[in-house]
Design a protein around this motif. Sequence first.
Motif, short mmCIF file in Angstrom:
data_model
loop_
_atom_site.label_atom_id
_atom_site.label_comp_id
_atom_site.label_asym_id
_atom_site.label_seq_id
_atom_site.Cartn_x
_atom_site.Cartn_y
_atom_site.Cartn_z
N GLU A 16 24.04 6.73 -8.07
CA GLU A 16 23.01 7.74 -8.38
C GLU A 16 21.80 7.09 -9.04
O GLU A 16 20.65 7.37 -8.68
CB GLU A 16 23.57 8.83 -9.30
N LEU A 17 22.04 6.21 -10.01
CA LEU A 17 20.93 5.56 -10.71
C LEU A 17 20.18 4.61 -9.79
O LEU A 17 18.95 4.54 -9.83
CB LEU A 17 21.44 4.82 -11.95
N GLU A 19 19.92 4.86 -6.50
CA GLU A 19 19.14 5.66 -5.57
C GLU A 19 17.86 6.16 -6.24
O GLU A 19 16.77 6.12 -5.65
CB GLU A 19 19.95 6.85 -5.05
N ALA A 20 17.96 6.60 -7.48
CA ALA A 20 16.77 7.04 -8.22
C ALA A 20 15.80 5.88 -8.44
O ALA A 20 14.58 6.05 -8.31
CB ALA A 20 17.18 7.65 -9.56
N PHE A 37 16.45 5.21 -17.75
CA PHE A 37 17.04 6.51 -17.41
C PHE A 37 17.32 7.41 -18.60
O PHE A 37 17.86 8.49 -18.43
CB PHE A 37 18.33 6.31 -16.60
N ILE A 43 20.31 12.12 -18.02
CA ILE A 43 20.90 11.80 -16.72
C ILE A 43 21.58 13.04 -16.15
O ILE A 43 21.42 13.35 -14.96
CB ILE A 43 21.90 10.63 -16.85
N GLU A 46 18.85 15.60 -15.00
CA GLU A 46 17.99 15.16 -13.89
C GLU A 46 18.76 14.84 -12.62
O GLU A 46 18.24 15.03 -11.52
CB GLU A 46 17.19 13.93 -14.32
N PHE A 47 20.00 14.36 -12.74
CA PHE A 47 20.70 13.86 -11.56
C PHE A 47 22.05 14.50 -11.28
O PHE A 47 22.44 14.65 -10.13
CB PHE A 47 20.91 12.34 -11.67
#
Length: 115
Positions: A16-17, A19-20, A37, A43, A46-47
Amino acid sequence: MSDIRLTQDAEYLLCELYEAYRTRRKDGMTSDKAKLFGGSTAIQSEFIQQWPTNDIDEAARELSRSGMLKCHYGDNTVLNCWLLSDGITYMEHRFGDKLDQLVQRIAALRTTIFG
């Protein structure tokens, strides 16, 4: 670095991180800012809204021990974290330019973790 083994929770957070991070870089953000982040609450909001912050904290601790994420803690909670070069390198070698495979892996891990 190919011998690194992660739990599914830690792998999911890293994916996830990463990809961001890739999205931020594509949108023109500088590398140093794209790696930041915030804490587990940021986190989550936002995700990964469906994931409790204590699970995010635990996955972040594992990634920190693996040298992929740097974290600052307060009361055993992640207050701020950022991707390290080793984490980015690991993901680049794992997925390269095949971001569709990254998205598929994230979806598979979501299904496994959240049902």
